[in-house]
Write an enzyme that holds these catalytic residues in place. Structure first.
Site, PDB file in Angstrom:
ATOM      1  CE  LYS A 207      39.445  35.075  52.794  1.00  0.00           C
ATOM      2  NZ  LYS A 207      38.102  34.496  53.051  1.00  0.00           N
ATOM      3  CD  GLU A 280      53.265  27.227  56.415  1.00  0.00           C
ATOM      4  OE1 GLU A 280      53.479  26.063  56.011  1.00  0.00           O
ATOM      5  OE2 GLU A 280      54.094  27.870  57.077  1.00  0.00           O
ATOM      6  CD  GLU A 412      46.702  19.425  48.034  1.00  0.00           C
ATOM      7  OE1 GLU A 412      46.336  20.419  47.387  1.00  0.00           O
ATOM      8  OE2 GLU A 412      47.139  19.499  49.202  1.00  0.00           O
TER       9      GLU A 412
HETATM   10  P1  NAD Z   1      42.249  28.340  48.634  1.00  0.00           P
HETATM   11  O1  NAD Z   1      43.579  28.785  48.180  1.00  0.00           O
HETATM   12  O2  NAD Z   1      41.174  28.229  47.643  1.00  0.00           O
HETATM   13  O3  NAD Z   1      41.688  29.291  49.797  1.00  0.00           O
HETATM   14  C1  NAD Z   1      42.418  29.564  50.955  1.00  0.00           C
HETATM   15  C2  NAD Z   1      41.991  30.922  51.502  1.00  0.00           C
HETATM   16  O4  NAD Z   1      42.361  31.933  50.588  1.00  0.00           O
HETATM   17  C3  NAD Z   1      40.494  31.059  51.691  1.00  0.00           C
HETATM   18  O5  NAD Z   1      40.234  31.743  52.888  1.00  0.00           O
HETATM   19  C4  NAD Z   1      40.070  31.873  50.496  1.00  0.00           C
HETATM   20  O6  NAD Z   1      38.916  32.633  50.739  1.00  0.00           O
HETATM   21  C5  NAD Z   1      41.269  32.772  50.308  1.00  0.00           C
HETATM   22  N1  NAD Z   1      41.436  33.292  48.961  1.00  0.00           N
HETATM   23  C6  NAD Z   1      40.935  32.804  47.805  1.00  0.00           C
HETATM   24  N2  NAD Z   1      41.330  33.564  46.765  1.00  0.00           N
HETATM   25  C7  NAD Z   1      42.092  34.546  47.269  1.00  0.00           C
HETATM   26  C8  NAD Z   1      42.817  35.630  46.705  1.00  0.00           C
HETATM   27  N3  NAD Z   1      42.828  35.852  45.386  1.00  0.00           N
HETATM   28  N4  NAD Z   1      43.520  36.449  47.507  1.00  0.00           N
HETATM   29  C9  NAD Z   1      43.557  36.215  48.834  1.00  0.00           C
HETATM   30  N5  NAD Z   1      42.888  35.208  49.444  1.00  0.00           N
HETATM   31  C10 NAD Z   1      42.171  34.377  48.666  1.00  0.00           C
HETATM   32  O7  NAD Z   1      42.521  26.955  49.376  1.00  0.00           O
HETATM   33  P2  NAD Z   1      41.474  25.814  49.692  1.00  0.00           P
HETATM   34  O8  NAD Z   1      41.317  24.991  48.478  1.00  0.00           O
HETATM   35  O9  NAD Z   1      40.283  26.359  50.329  1.00  0.00           O
HETATM   36  O10 NAD Z   1      42.323  24.983  50.777  1.00  0.00           O
HETATM   37  C11 NAD Z   1      42.889  23.773  50.509  1.00  0.00           C
HETATM   38  C12 NAD Z   1      44.338  23.943  50.102  1.00  0.00           C
HETATM   39  O11 NAD Z   1      45.070  24.477  51.189  1.00  0.00           O
HETATM   40  C13 NAD Z   1      44.997  22.621  49.778  1.00  0.00           C
HETATM   41  O12 NAD Z   1      45.808  22.758  48.659  1.00  0.00           O
HETATM   42  C14 NAD Z   1      45.838  22.333  51.016  1.00  0.00           C
HETATM   43  O13 NAD Z   1      46.943  21.498  50.776  1.00  0.00           O
HETATM   44  C15 NAD Z   1      46.243  23.717  51.424  1.00  0.00           C
HETATM   45  N6  NAD Z   1      46.603  23.769  52.839  1.00  0.00           N
HETATM   46  C16 NAD Z   1      47.920  23.931  53.173  1.00  0.00           C
HETATM   47  C17 NAD Z   1      48.299  23.912  54.508  1.00  0.00           C
HETATM   48  C18 NAD Z   1      49.753  24.051  54.918  1.00  0.00           C
HETATM   49  O14 NAD Z   1      50.021  24.311  56.083  1.00  0.00           O
HETATM   50  N7  NAD Z   1      50.706  23.877  54.010  1.00  0.00           N
HETATM   51  C19 NAD Z   1      47.335  23.746  55.505  1.00  0.00           C
HETATM   52  C20 NAD Z   1      46.009  23.585  55.119  1.00  0.00           C
HETATM   53  C21 NAD Z   1      45.646  23.599  53.778  1.00  0.00           C
END
Ligand code: NAD
Length: 545
Positions: A207, A280, A412
Site C-alpha cells: 500500500k 516498525e 515524538e
Molecule cells: P501512519 O501510521 O499515520 O501511516 C503509516 C501508513 O499506514 C500510511 O501508509 C497510512 O496510509 C497507513 N494507514 C493509516 N491508517 C491505517 C489503518 N487503519 N490500517 C492500515 N494502514 C493504515 O504514520 P505516519 O504518521 O504517516 O508516519 C510517521 C510515523 O511512522 C512516526 O511515528 C514514525 O516514527 C514512524 N516510523 C517508524 C519507522 C520504523 O522503522 N520504526 C520508520 C519510519 C516511520
C-alpha cells in the site's frame, strides 16, 4: 544559519529564467511518464467516487499529480492475483529470484537521479537524504541476494531418537505479504521490506502512502524491467483506513511501518485472523554524551542524527543527555554545528536540510517548540518556521530547560527539534534514556568504548549506536533493526528480516523402528518406560545433551 533561498537552483533541465518562480515539478516528469507509472496501480474498475484529498508538493505547495485510488474490492483482487502467482514463484529457484533482485539493484543505481527527483518532489527532503534511501535499498538487495540461501536453507536437527529419527526443518513462504509504509522514506521503507519477502518466495501487495505514491510506482515499473512478473508485486493506493484495512484483512502477513497508534490498530485487526505482523513504529530516541566523549565529534554526530531527513526519521535523536561537567562546552559545539546547517529546496546536494513534508508536520513541530517556550524552555538555535525558503521549512532547533510537563519532553516530535539536558552519573543517564514507553534507537558517545558498551547493555532500545548517532546500526543490514516497547514488534534486516516472511515446517522421518512400546499392553508399556528412563539417565551421566 545560512540559506540557499536566493540561489536555489532550478530543477534539472527546467527552462526557467532567473528570478522566475520556483517550480517543484521536475521537468523530465511528463504526464506520459506519470501515466506509465500509474499503470501499476492495481485497480479492477473505476475505483472510488470520493474525490481524494489533494496531496501537495512540500517545496511549493502545488498539487502533486492525482494517482488513482483503489477501493477494498481492488485490494481483494490484487491479493487474489498475487496469490495465484505466488506458487510458481515459490518453486522458482532461489538463485533466479536473486537474479531479479540484483538486476533491480543495478537499474536502481543507474537511474537513481530519477528517483531522487521523485523522492524530493514528494517529500521535500534534501537530496542527500533521498540518496541515503537508494544506498540503503541497494545494500538490502545485495545482502539478501547473498544471504537468503543461508537463511532459508533447510536445517538438519537432532531427532527424538538420534539415528532412528531424521529431522529436517524447512522454511516455507507465508504466501502473500502486505507491506504498509509511511511517506518519510518511500523508497527505503516501501521497497526495502518487500525485497526479502519476494526472495523468500512470497508475493507482495504494497500500500503506497498517499503522499508518496509516485516513488513507489516508479520503483514497481523498474522492478518489472528487472524481470519480476506483474502479479508478484502489486501496488494499491488510497486512504490508509480504507485500503490499508482491506489489505490487512486479506494477506497472510503484514509488515507495517508507521505510527504506534496505527500499528496497534493493524495488530488488533490482524490478530482476529491469526495473521502475523511486524510493526516498525515511533521513537523518542536518546543520545548520551559521557564526560570523556570527543565533544566536537559528539556534537557533529548529534546534529546529523537529529536533523537528518528534517528530523522526520523514526530513529532520529530528540533527547540529548550531557554529563554536567562538559555540558557547557558541548552546548557551544552543538549550537555552532546546528547554526552551520544550510536549508534549501534544491534538486542537488547543496542543502544540508530540506523541508518538512506537510502542513500538519509543520504545525506539530511549531506546537512542540512554541509550547515549550511558552512554558519556560529556551531556544538555543533555530525555533522558527522559514517561509522565506519554502512554505514548510522549519529551522533545526535546539531547546534547553525542557521540563516533564512539556509535550516535547516525551512525545515524538518527528521534526528537527532536539532538547538538551544535563546529567550526573552513568546510572542517571541510563534512567533518563529509558524514560517513556518507546525503545527504538539510542546513542552513546565516549572515548571509553568498553564503558559505553556496558551502558548500551542497560538501555532499552532495539539499537544502540556507540560514537555514532543513528546510522551505524541501521546501515548494518546483517543486524536486526526494530523497536522494544511501543516502538514495535519484530525486526527488519538481518536473519529475522527475511525469516519473518516464512513459516517453519518440520519434516521428521522415522527409520527402522516405530517410536513407542513394541506392542500394546501394560507390561510392554511399563518395560518401555523403564528402559527409556534408564537411557535418559545414562545420556545425562554421559553428559550427552
Ligand atoms: P501512519 O501510521 O499515520 O501511516 C503509516 C501508513 O499506514 C500510511 O501508509 C497510512 O496510509 C497507513 N494507514 C493509516 N491508517 C491505517 C489503518 N487503519 N490500517 C492500515 N494502514 C493504515 O504514520 P505516519 O504518521 O504517516 O508516519 C510517521 C510515523 O511512522 C512516526 O511515528 C514514525 O516514527 C514512524 N516510523 C517508524 C519507522 C520504523 O522503522 N520504526 C520508520 C519510519 C516511520
Amino acid at each position: 544559519m545560512t540559506t540557499e533561498q536566493d540561489q536555489t537552483p532550478a530543477p534539472p533541465d527546467e527552462e526557467t529564467a532567473d528570478g522566475e518562480a520556483f517550480g517543484a515539478r521536475p521537468a523530465w516528469v511528463t504526464d506520459e511518464a506519470i501515466a506509465r507509472w500509474c499503470v501499476w496501480v492495481s485497480r479492477e474498475g473505476e475505483g472510488s467516487d470520493a474525490a481524494p484529498d489533494p496531496v501537495l508538493a512540500p517545496f511549493d505547495l502545488t498539487p502533486l499529480p492525482a494517482v488513482p485510488a483503489c477501493v477494498p474490492e481492488d485490494v481483494e483482487a490484487a491479493v487474489a492475483k498475487a496469490r495465484a502467482a505466488q506458487l510458481a514463484w515459490a518453486h522458482t529457484r532461489l538463485s533466479r529470484r536473486a537474479d531479479v533482485v540484483l538486476a533491480f539493484h543495478d537499474l536502481l543505481l543507474e537511474r537513481q537521479e530519477q528517483v531522487l527527483d521523485l523522492i524530493q518532489w514528494e517529500t521535500g527532503k534534501a537530496r542527500y537524504h533521498a540518496w541515503q534511501e537508494v544506498a540503503q535499498v541497494a545494500a538490502i538487495a545485495r545482502h539478501y541476494a547473498r544471504c537468503a540461501p543461508r537463511h532459508l536453507a533447510a536445517r538438519r536437527v537432532r531427532g527424538m531418537v538420534p539415528g532412528l529419527t531424521k529431522v529436517r526443518e524447512e522454511r516455507v513462504p507465508k504466501g502473500v505479504v502486505g507491506v504498509i509504509s509511511p511517506w518519510n522514506y518511500p523508497l527505503y521503507l516501501g521497497v526495502g521490506d518487500a525485497l526479502p519477502a519476494l526472495l523468500a518466495g512470497n508475493a507482495v501487495v504494497s500500500k503506497a502512502d498517499e503522499q508518496t505514491a509516485l516513488t513507489l510506482l516508479w520503483t514497481r515499473a523498474l522492478m518489472a524491467e528487472a524481470g519480476l512478473p506483474a502479479d508478484l508485486w502489486r501496488i494499491v493506493t488510497g486512504p490508509g483506513p480504507v485500503v490499508g484495512t482491506a489489505l490487512v484483512d486479506a494477506v497472510d502477513f503484514v509488515c507495517f511501518t508507521g505510527s504506534t497508534a496505527t500499528g496497534r490498530t493493524v495488530a488488533e485487526r490482524a490478530a482476529r485472523r491469526l495473521v502475523g505482523v511486524s510493526l516498525e513504529l515511533g521513537g523518542k530516541n536518546p543520545l548520551i554524551v559521557r564526560e570523556d566523549a570527543d565533544l566536537a565529534a559528539a556534537a557533529a554526530g548529534a546534529v546529523v542524527a537529529a536533523f537528518a531527513n528534517t528530523g522526520q526519521m523514526c530513529i532520529h535523536i530528540e533527547r540529548v543527555y550531557v554529563h554536567e561537567t562538559v555540558y557547557d562546552a558541548f552546548r557551544t559545539e552543538l549550537v555552532r554545528a546546528t547554526r552551520d546547517l544550510s536549508l534549501g529546496r534544491s534538486y542537488d546536494y547543496t542543502a544540508d536540510v530540506g523541508s518538512l513534508t506537510s502542513a500538519a508536520r509543520l504545525a506539530a513541530v511549531a506546537a512542540h517548540v512554541d509550547g515549550a517556550v511558552a512554558a519556560g524552555a529556551t531556544v538555543l538555535a533555530g525555533g522558527r518556521a522559514r517561509p522565506d525558503i519554502g512554505p514548510l521549512f522549519y529551522e533545526p532547533t535546539v531547546l534547553e530547560g525542557v521540563t516533564d510537563e512539556m509535550p516535547v519532553c516525551a512525545e515524538e516530535t518527528f521534526g528537527p527539534v532536539l532538547s538538551l539536558y544535563p546529567y550526573g552519573t552513568d546510572s542517571e543517564a541510563v534512567d533518563l534514556a529509558n524514560r517513556g514507553s518507546y525503545g527504538l534507537s539510542a546513542s552513546v558517545w565516549s572515548k571509553d568504548t568498553r564503558a559505553a558498551g556496558r551502558l548500551a547493555g542497560r538501555i532499552r532500545a532495539g539499537a544502540v549506536n556507540v560514537n555514532d548517532g543513528a546510522a551505524a546500526a541501521a546501515g548494518s543490514i546483517e543486524a536486526g533493526m526494530g523497536g522494544m516497547g511501543d516502538s514495535g514488534l519484530g525486526r527488519r534486516h538481518g536473519a529475522e528480516g527475511i525469516l519473518k516472511y516464512t513459516e517453519s515446517r518440520t519434516v521428521a522421518t522415522q527409520r527402522l523402528l516405530p517410536l513407542g512400546p513394541p506392542k500394546p499392553g501394560p507390561t510392554a508399556v511399563q518395560d518401555f518406560v523403564r528402559r527409556t528412563n534408564s537411557q535418559l539417565s545414562l545420556l545425562r551421566r554421559l553428559r550427552v545433551r
